[in-house]
Design an enzyme around this catalytic site. Sequence first.
Site, PDB file in Angstrom:
ATOM      1  N   ARG A  79       0.828  -1.231   0.000  1.00 11.99           N
ATOM      2  CA  ARG A  79       0.000   0.000   0.000  1.00 11.99           C
ATOM      3  C   ARG A  79       0.860   1.277   0.000  1.00 11.99           C
ATOM      4  O   ARG A  79       0.527   2.272   0.643  1.00 11.99           O
ATOM      5  CB  ARG A  79      -0.941   0.031   1.218  1.00 11.99           C
ATOM      6  CG  ARG A  79      -1.944  -1.088   1.258  1.00 11.99           C
ATOM      7  CD  ARG A  79      -2.996  -1.006   0.163  1.00 11.99           C
ATOM      8  NE  ARG A  79      -4.035  -1.990   0.351  1.00 11.99           N
ATOM      9  CZ  ARG A  79      -3.975  -3.247  -0.107  1.00 11.99           C
ATOM     10  NH1 ARG A  79      -2.926  -3.662  -0.797  1.00 11.99           N
ATOM     11  NH2 ARG A  79      -4.968  -4.078   0.117  1.00 11.99           N
ATOM     12  N   SER A 108     -10.829  -1.087   3.166  1.00 14.95           N
ATOM     13  CA  SER A 108     -10.159  -1.226   4.466  1.00 14.95           C
ATOM     14  C   SER A 108      -9.793   0.153   4.997  1.00 14.95           C
ATOM     15  O   SER A 108      -9.169   0.947   4.291  1.00 14.95           O
ATOM     16  CB  SER A 108      -8.882  -2.053   4.324  1.00 14.95           C
ATOM     17  OG  SER A 108      -9.182  -3.346   3.853  1.00 14.95           O
ATOM     18  N   GLU A 117      -5.151   3.365   6.475  1.00  8.94           N
ATOM     19  CA  GLU A 117      -4.916   3.230   5.030  1.00  8.94           C
ATOM     20  C   GLU A 117      -5.622   4.381   4.314  1.00  8.94           C
ATOM     21  O   GLU A 117      -5.106   4.941   3.350  1.00  8.94           O
ATOM     22  CB  GLU A 117      -5.452   1.894   4.507  1.00  8.94           C
ATOM     23  CG  GLU A 117      -5.287   1.787   2.993  1.00  8.94           C
ATOM     24  CD  GLU A 117      -5.856   0.507   2.385  1.00  8.94           C
ATOM     25  OE1 GLU A 117      -5.499  -0.593   2.842  1.00  8.94           O
ATOM     26  OE2 GLU A 117      -6.655   0.623   1.435  1.00  8.94           O
TER      27      GLU A 117
HETATM   28  P1  FAD Z   1      -8.370   8.485  -4.324  1.00  6.06           P
HETATM   29  O1  FAD Z   1      -9.111   7.937  -3.147  1.00  6.06           O
HETATM   30  O2  FAD Z   1      -9.060   9.474  -5.173  1.00  6.06           O
HETATM   31  O3  FAD Z   1      -6.973   9.068  -3.829  1.00  6.06           O
HETATM   32  C1  FAD Z   1      -6.107   8.300  -3.018  1.00  6.06           C
HETATM   33  C2  FAD Z   1      -4.753   8.999  -2.919  1.00  6.06           C
HETATM   34  O4  FAD Z   1      -4.118   8.992  -4.193  1.00  6.06           O
HETATM   35  C3  FAD Z   1      -4.858  10.467  -2.529  1.00  6.06           C
HETATM   36  O5  FAD Z   1      -3.736  10.775  -1.747  1.00  6.06           O
HETATM   37  C4  FAD Z   1      -4.799  11.207  -3.870  1.00  6.06           C
HETATM   38  O6  FAD Z   1      -4.298  12.509  -3.719  1.00  6.06           O
HETATM   39  C5  FAD Z   1      -3.848  10.324  -4.653  1.00  6.06           C
HETATM   40  N1  FAD Z   1      -4.083  10.297  -6.100  1.00  6.06           N
HETATM   41  C6  FAD Z   1      -5.181   9.839  -6.760  1.00  6.06           C
HETATM   42  N2  FAD Z   1      -5.010   9.916  -8.083  1.00  6.06           N
HETATM   43  C7  FAD Z   1      -3.784  10.438  -8.278  1.00  6.06           C
HETATM   44  C8  FAD Z   1      -3.016  10.767  -9.451  1.00  6.06           C
HETATM   45  N3  FAD Z   1      -3.489  10.569 -10.685  1.00  6.06           N
HETATM   46  N4  FAD Z   1      -1.766  11.280  -9.283  1.00  6.06           N
HETATM   47  C9  FAD Z   1      -1.276  11.500  -8.040  1.00  6.06           C
HETATM   48  N5  FAD Z   1      -1.956  11.222  -6.902  1.00  6.06           N
HETATM   49  C10 FAD Z   1      -3.189  10.705  -7.025  1.00  6.06           C
HETATM   50  N6  FAD Z   1      -7.726  -1.033  -2.038  1.00  6.06           N
HETATM   51  C11 FAD Z   1      -6.896  -2.071  -2.249  1.00  6.06           C
HETATM   52  O7  FAD Z   1      -5.663  -1.875  -2.301  1.00  6.06           O
HETATM   53  N7  FAD Z   1      -7.369  -3.357  -2.371  1.00  6.06           N
HETATM   54  C12 FAD Z   1      -8.688  -3.635  -2.335  1.00  6.06           C
HETATM   55  O8  FAD Z   1      -9.072  -4.790  -2.449  1.00  6.06           O
HETATM   56  C13 FAD Z   1      -9.597  -2.555  -2.151  1.00  6.06           C
HETATM   57  N8  FAD Z   1     -10.928  -2.779  -2.084  1.00  6.06           N
HETATM   58  C14 FAD Z   1     -11.771  -1.719  -1.930  1.00  6.06           C
HETATM   59  C15 FAD Z   1     -13.149  -1.973  -1.913  1.00  6.06           C
HETATM   60  C16 FAD Z   1     -14.038  -0.913  -1.770  1.00  6.06           C
HETATM   61  C17 FAD Z   1     -15.527  -1.192  -1.777  1.00  6.06           C
HETATM   62  C18 FAD Z   1     -13.559   0.422  -1.654  1.00  6.06           C
HETATM   63  C19 FAD Z   1     -14.520   1.564  -1.541  1.00  6.06           C
HETATM   64  C20 FAD Z   1     -12.193   0.672  -1.654  1.00  6.06           C
HETATM   65  C21 FAD Z   1     -11.297  -0.397  -1.779  1.00  6.06           C
HETATM   66  N9  FAD Z   1      -9.912  -0.191  -1.777  1.00  6.06           N
HETATM   67  C22 FAD Z   1      -9.064  -1.249  -2.001  1.00  6.06           C
HETATM   68  C23 FAD Z   1      -9.358   1.149  -1.492  1.00  6.06           C
HETATM   69  C24 FAD Z   1      -9.147   2.042  -2.714  1.00  6.06           C
HETATM   70  O9  FAD Z   1      -9.898   1.558  -3.835  1.00  6.06           O
HETATM   71  C25 FAD Z   1      -7.675   2.124  -3.094  1.00  6.06           C
HETATM   72  O10 FAD Z   1      -6.906   2.727  -2.072  1.00  6.06           O
HETATM   73  C26 FAD Z   1      -7.421   2.895  -4.381  1.00  6.06           C
HETATM   74  O11 FAD Z   1      -6.072   2.739  -4.746  1.00  6.06           O
HETATM   75  C27 FAD Z   1      -7.758   4.386  -4.316  1.00  6.06           C
HETATM   76  O12 FAD Z   1      -7.847   4.866  -5.661  1.00  6.06           O
HETATM   77  P2  FAD Z   1      -8.675   6.199  -6.015  1.00  6.06           P
HETATM   78  O13 FAD Z   1      -8.524   6.454  -7.451  1.00  6.06           O
HETATM   79  O14 FAD Z   1     -10.057   6.094  -5.511  1.00  6.06           O
HETATM   80  O15 FAD Z   1      -7.842   7.261  -5.217  1.00  6.06           O
HETATM   81  N1  EPU Z   2     -11.231 -11.449   9.794  1.00  5.05           N
HETATM   82  C1  EPU Z   2     -11.882 -11.566  10.987  1.00  5.05           C
HETATM   83  N2  EPU Z   2     -12.904 -10.702  11.254  1.00  5.05           N
HETATM   84  C2  EPU Z   2     -13.292  -9.748  10.383  1.00  5.05           C
HETATM   85  C3  EPU Z   2     -12.615  -9.628   9.163  1.00  5.05           C
HETATM   86  C4  EPU Z   2     -11.576 -10.497   8.885  1.00  5.05           C
HETATM   87  O1  EPU Z   2     -11.544 -12.410  11.798  1.00  5.05           O
HETATM   88  O2  EPU Z   2     -14.234  -9.005  10.695  1.00  5.05           O
HETATM   89  C5  EPU Z   2     -10.153 -12.397   9.475  1.00  5.05           C
HETATM   90  C6  EPU Z   2     -10.540 -13.318   8.329  1.00  5.05           C
HETATM   91  O3  EPU Z   2     -11.270 -14.420   8.789  1.00  5.05           O
HETATM   92  C7  EPU Z   2      -9.214 -13.686   7.725  1.00  5.05           C
HETATM   93  C8  EPU Z   2      -8.337 -12.457   8.006  1.00  5.05           C
HETATM   94  O4  EPU Z   2      -9.004 -11.711   9.019  1.00  5.05           O
HETATM   95  O5  EPU Z   2      -8.669 -14.778   8.398  1.00  5.05           O
HETATM   96  C9  EPU Z   2      -8.080 -11.621   6.772  1.00  5.05           C
HETATM   97  O6  EPU Z   2      -9.313 -11.123   6.228  1.00  5.05           O
HETATM   98  P1  EPU Z   2      -9.555 -10.918   4.671  1.00  5.05           P
HETATM   99  O7  EPU Z   2      -9.272 -12.194   3.936  1.00  5.05           O
HETATM  100  O8  EPU Z   2     -10.896 -10.301   4.502  1.00  5.05           O
HETATM  101  O9  EPU Z   2      -8.420  -9.924   4.209  1.00  5.05           O
HETATM  102  P2  EPU Z   2      -7.963  -8.539   4.816  1.00  5.05           P
HETATM  103  O10 EPU Z   2      -6.542  -8.690   5.233  1.00  5.05           O
HETATM  104  O11 EPU Z   2      -8.914  -8.005   5.800  1.00  5.05           O
HETATM  105  C10 EPU Z   2      -7.000  -7.576   2.587  1.00  5.05           C
HETATM  106  C11 EPU Z   2      -6.961  -6.179   2.025  1.00  5.05           C
HETATM  107  C12 EPU Z   2      -8.192  -5.911   1.180  1.00  5.05           C
HETATM  108  C13 EPU Z   2      -8.305  -6.952   0.085  1.00  5.05           C
HETATM  109  C14 EPU Z   2      -8.377  -8.334   0.730  1.00  5.05           C
HETATM  110  C15 EPU Z   2      -8.468  -9.451  -0.293  1.00  5.05           C
HETATM  111  C16 EPU Z   2      -5.738  -4.733   3.566  1.00  5.05           C
HETATM  112  C17 EPU Z   2      -5.818  -3.736   4.652  1.00  5.05           C
HETATM  113  N3  EPU Z   2      -6.900  -5.212   3.110  1.00  5.05           N
HETATM  114  O12 EPU Z   2      -8.066  -7.602   3.507  1.00  5.05           O
HETATM  115  O13 EPU Z   2      -8.007  -4.645   0.580  1.00  5.05           O
HETATM  116  O14 EPU Z   2      -9.451  -6.724  -0.695  1.00  5.05           O
HETATM  117  O15 EPU Z   2      -7.199  -8.529   1.534  1.00  5.05           O
HETATM  118  O16 EPU Z   2      -7.234  -9.680  -0.861  1.00  5.05           O
HETATM  119  O17 EPU Z   2      -4.638  -5.068   3.112  1.00  5.05           O
HETATM  120  C18 EPU Z   2      -8.307  -2.299   0.944  1.00  5.05           C
HETATM  121  O18 EPU Z   2      -7.081  -2.221   0.989  1.00  5.05           O
HETATM  122  O19 EPU Z   2      -9.064  -1.303   0.989  1.00  5.05           O
HETATM  123  C19 EPU Z   2      -8.919  -3.634   0.815  1.00  5.05           C
HETATM  124  C20 EPU Z   2     -10.232  -3.830   0.870  1.00  5.05           C
END
Ligand code: FAD
Ligand code: EPU
Length: 288
Positions: free
Chosen positions: A163, A213, A283
Amino acid sequence: ISGEILVNEPMSLHTTWRIGGPADLMLIPEDIEDCWAAIKLAKKYGIPYLVMGNGSNLLVKDRGIRGLVIKMAAGEVKVDEEQNLIFAPAGTLLPVVARVAADHALSGLEFAVGIPASVGGAIVMNAGAHGKSIGEVVKEVNVLDSDGELLVLPGRDLDFRYRYSNILQKNFIVTKAVFLLARAPAVEIKKRMTEFLEKRRQLQPVGKPNAGSVFKNPAGTSAGRLIDAAGCKGLTVGDAQVSEKHANFILNLDSATAHDVLTLIEQVKNAVYKKFNVMLELEVQVVG
Ligand code: FAD
Ligand code: EPU
């Protein structure tokens, strides 16, 4: 400057949390020249500016954002089938890019199909899921530096870690990315995508606005597991609630304020610290 210019624009319309007060000015630039022209003006008059993508990792405070918000626009995704390359403008949504890749039998972005990021935001955050992260497939990025120079940087120069990339710290604006993928049968790629989406539906909340997250996972463990074990599921402040389904998600039940979310974040951090002696790190990015 061409592009869309919005005055006093509620940031709640531009964040997946549906939270955030107004930005004085928002520009959705048509191209990179507009982006730089706006920044030049902002610099000249000492106006602060923030670049954003899809707002899926942003907690914008209730007082909003003073100055200029530049929201990167989506654009056309191009494919070089011979060299297995995908070219995507920074504002394009990552799941769109992942699906274009799949349609061209290019593998490597399957993990991203459920991440509601823009390409730029995903690169800045090194977004990842299912054991993969975007840094692994970035061949190069085009960035605008703080002097208005357009640079082409190879992925290895971005110091991708969990991240993290060095883009924010260098104050670069990502304008475009090139992904290097691998050939694979489209049916297999699409099958993996369906599996990842299904896994997400099973483990993560759907329906209420959130920002994914809230906290980074501490080394060797999961923030969600710790928050859950600290008894925080369902904890509510105003209209902000720790998800019952996944404890590292905070839901906006209806009209949560940034203040509600920040108060809840403090409560969760304290509970986890008290029980596990672990200080969770955000995050999500708090702005405004
Ligand atoms: P923004 O939220 O708009 O910005 C994030 C940061 O990046 C800010 O500091 C902004 O200034 C900067 N930024 C954005 N665009 C640019 C650019 N073009 N140039 C320079 N700086 C820029 N994240 C994961 O890693 N894994 C996941 O599985 C995941 N699942 C998600 C699920 C849901 C339902 C939601 C709502 C979010 C999830 N996220 C996940 C978090 C999020 O999608 C990521 O952090 C993503 O990288 C943010 O992208 P954004 O375009 O929305 O950035
Ligand atoms: N768990 C619990 N309780 C909960 C949630 C999770 O016990 O309420 C346990 C699960 O059972 C599992 C472990 O925690 O054993 C990990 O959970 P999960 O598999 O959901 O993954 P995570 O580590 O919580 C990460 C990323 C997600 C990404 C998923 C899938 C981070 C902070 N989060 O979640 O990214 O989608 O793996 O790969 O690294 C994000 O970054 O915004 C994000 C959603």
